[in-house]
Design a protein around this motif. Structure first.
Motif, PDB file in Angstrom:
ATOM      1  N   HIS A   6       1.097  -0.947   0.480  1.00 43.88           N
ATOM      2  CA  HIS A   6       0.033   0.539   0.195  1.00 43.88           C
ATOM      3  C   HIS A   6       0.638   1.414  -0.095  1.00 43.88           C
ATOM      4  CE1 HIS A   6      -2.647  -2.891   1.598  1.00 43.88           C
ATOM      5  NE2 HIS A   6      -3.444  -1.889   0.810  1.00 43.88           N
ATOM      6  N   ALA A   7       0.985   1.907  -1.128  1.00 43.23           N
ATOM      7  CA  ALA A   7       1.850   3.468  -1.573  1.00 43.23           C
ATOM      8  C   ALA A   7       0.879   4.391  -1.079  1.00 43.23           C
ATOM      9  CB  ALA A   7       2.637   2.784  -2.634  1.00 43.23           C
ATOM     10  N   TYR A   8       1.309   5.433  -0.850  1.00 44.61           N
ATOM     11  CA  TYR A   8       0.305   6.484  -1.117  1.00 44.61           C
ATOM     12  C   TYR A   8       0.256   7.917  -1.234  1.00 44.61           C
ATOM     13  CZ  TYR A   8      -2.845   3.161   2.152  1.00 44.61           C
ATOM     14  OH  TYR A   8      -3.683   2.672   3.288  1.00 44.61           O
ATOM     15  N   ASP A   9      -0.358   8.327  -1.525  1.00 48.73           N
ATOM     16  CA  ASP A   9       1.117   9.859  -2.697  1.00 48.73           C
ATOM     17  C   ASP A   9       0.768  10.962  -1.754  1.00 48.73           C
ATOM     18  OD1 ASP A   9       1.146   8.361  -4.410  1.00 48.73           O
ATOM     19  OD2 ASP A   9      -0.349   9.213  -5.776  1.00 48.73           O
ATOM     20  N   TYR A  10       2.308  11.530  -2.224  1.00 47.71           N
ATOM     21  CA  TYR A  10       2.793  13.571  -1.466  1.00 47.71           C
ATOM     22  C   TYR A  10       1.149  13.932  -1.641  1.00 47.71           C
ATOM     23  CZ  TYR A  10       7.603  12.245  -1.333  1.00 47.71           C
ATOM     24  OH  TYR A  10       8.717  11.440  -0.386  1.00 47.71           O
ATOM     25  N   THR A  11       0.815  14.840  -0.787  1.00 47.97           N
ATOM     26  CA  THR A  11      -0.292  15.462  -1.109  1.00 47.97           C
ATOM     27  C   THR A  11       0.049  16.938  -1.232  1.00 47.97           C
ATOM     28  OG1 THR A  11      -0.032  16.068   1.840  1.00 47.97           O
ATOM     29  CG2 THR A  11      -1.319  14.135   0.589  1.00 47.97           C
ATOM     30  N   ASP A  86       3.497   0.751   2.669  1.00 51.33           N
ATOM     31  CA  ASP A  86       3.627  -0.207   4.043  1.00 51.33           C
ATOM     32  C   ASP A  86       3.944  -1.979   2.932  1.00 51.33           C
ATOM     33  OD1 ASP A  86       3.197  -1.208   6.121  1.00 51.33           O
ATOM     34  OD2 ASP A  86       1.027  -1.939   5.409  1.00 51.33           O
ATOM     35  N   VAL A  87       4.313  -2.188   3.475  1.00 51.46           N
ATOM     36  CA  VAL A  87       4.853  -3.668   2.303  1.00 51.46           C
ATOM     37  C   VAL A  87       4.687  -4.623   3.299  1.00 51.46           C
ATOM     38  CG1 VAL A  87       6.385  -5.108   0.999  1.00 51.46           C
ATOM     39  CG2 VAL A  87       6.527  -2.790   0.743  1.00 51.46           C
ATOM     40  N   LYS A  88       4.274  -5.430   3.216  1.00 51.12           N
ATOM     41  CA  LYS A  88       4.042  -6.888   3.803  1.00 51.12           C
ATOM     42  C   LYS A  88       3.508  -7.743   3.086  1.00 51.12           C
ATOM     43  CE  LYS A  88       2.098  -4.395   7.890  1.00 51.12           C
ATOM     44  NZ  LYS A  88       2.811  -3.050   8.007  1.00 51.12           N
ATOM     45  N   PRO A  89       4.230  -9.214   4.230  1.00 51.11           N
ATOM     46  CA  PRO A  89       4.368 -10.703   3.461  1.00 51.11           C
ATOM     47  C   PRO A  89       3.148 -11.275   3.249  1.00 51.11           C
ATOM     48  CG  PRO A  89       5.746 -10.553   5.289  1.00 51.11           C
ATOM     49  CD  PRO A  89       5.251  -8.768   5.417  1.00 51.11           C
ATOM     50  N   PHE A  90       2.378 -11.386   2.187  1.00 52.98           N
ATOM     51  CA  PHE A  90       1.444 -11.600   1.798  1.00 52.98           C
ATOM     52  C   PHE A  90       1.257 -13.476   1.728  1.00 52.98           C
ATOM     53  CE2 PHE A  90      -2.555 -11.887  -1.346  1.00 52.98           C
ATOM     54  CZ  PHE A  90      -3.229 -11.160  -0.680  1.00 52.98           C
ATOM     55  N   ARG A  91      -0.410 -13.860   2.527  1.00 58.92           N
ATOM     56  CA  ARG A  91      -0.432 -15.404   2.043  1.00 58.92           C
ATOM     57  C   ARG A  91      -1.697 -15.253   1.264  1.00 58.92           C
ATOM     58  NH1 ARG A  91      -0.766 -18.807   6.960  1.00 58.92           N
ATOM     59  NH2 ARG A  91       1.658 -17.921   6.579  1.00 58.92           N
ATOM     60  N   PRO A  92      -2.056 -15.967  -0.046  1.00 59.68           N
ATOM     61  CA  PRO A  92      -3.208 -15.540  -1.188  1.00 59.68           C
ATOM     62  C   PRO A  92      -3.975 -17.264  -0.417  1.00 59.68           C
ATOM     63  CG  PRO A  92      -1.492 -15.847  -2.121  1.00 59.68           C
ATOM     64  CD  PRO A  92      -0.593 -15.831  -1.171  1.00 59.68           C
ATOM     65  N   ALA A  93      -4.871 -16.780  -0.551  1.00 61.54           N
ATOM     66  CA  ALA A  93      -6.720 -17.884   0.490  1.00 61.54           C
ATOM     67  C   ALA A  93      -6.032 -18.759  -0.837  1.00 61.54           C
ATOM     68  CB  ALA A  93      -7.362 -17.327   0.541  1.00 61.54           C
ATOM     69  N   ALA A  94      -6.130 -20.345  -1.203  1.00 61.92           N
ATOM     70  CA  ALA A  94      -6.263 -21.319  -1.639  1.00 61.92           C
ATOM     71  C   ALA A  94      -7.971 -21.658  -1.198  1.00 61.92           C
ATOM     72  CB  ALA A  94      -5.284 -22.596  -1.085  1.00 61.92           C
ATOM     73  N   VAL A  95      -8.860 -21.117  -2.450  1.00 60.67           N
ATOM     74  CA  VAL A  95      -9.653 -21.078  -2.014  1.00 60.67           C
ATOM     75  C   VAL A  95      -9.821 -21.949  -4.114  1.00 60.67           C
ATOM     76  CG1 VAL A  95     -10.986 -20.164  -0.676  1.00 60.67           C
ATOM     77  CG2 VAL A  95     -10.371 -18.734  -3.448  1.00 60.67           C
TER      78      VAL A  95
END
Length: 95
Positions: A6-11, A86-95
């Motif tokens: 999630h990356a937020y722009d300058y304002t 903001d960078v976070k590890p992510f685990r895709p759901a196995a559906v």
């Protein structure tokens, strides 16, 4: 390993101009990531009025070092479009 960004722009007043100037190169970089199998999904984050305020991406890299190498060279980083990332590890759901 997957990561969600999630990356937020300058304002500041020039923020949208910088985004639009860097956008073609950012998309070119994203197309390269997709061709290499690193890009999963992404797009613009919007405010309630529909204005772009940032970006969200899910990417896949073998290591965090590879992720950081790409991120440090992305046109939205080098072009001062993204202020907070903001960078976070992510685990895709196995559906």
């Amino acid at each position: 390993m997957h990561y969600v960004i999630h990356a937020y722009d300058y304002t500041d007043e020039q923020a949208l101009d910088r985004r639009m100037a860097a956008r073609p190169n950012h998309f070119e970089t994203a197309r390269g990531l997709k061709a290499n199998g690193n890009f999963v999904i992404g797009g613009a984050l919007l405010d309630p009025e529909g204005r772009m305020i940032g970006s969200m991406m899910v990417v896949e890299f073998e290591s965090e070092e590879q992720l950081q190498q790409w991120l440090q060279n992305d046109p939205y980083v080098t072009g001062r479009v993204w202020e907070k990332i903001d960078v976070k590890p992510f685990r895709p759901a196995a559906v």
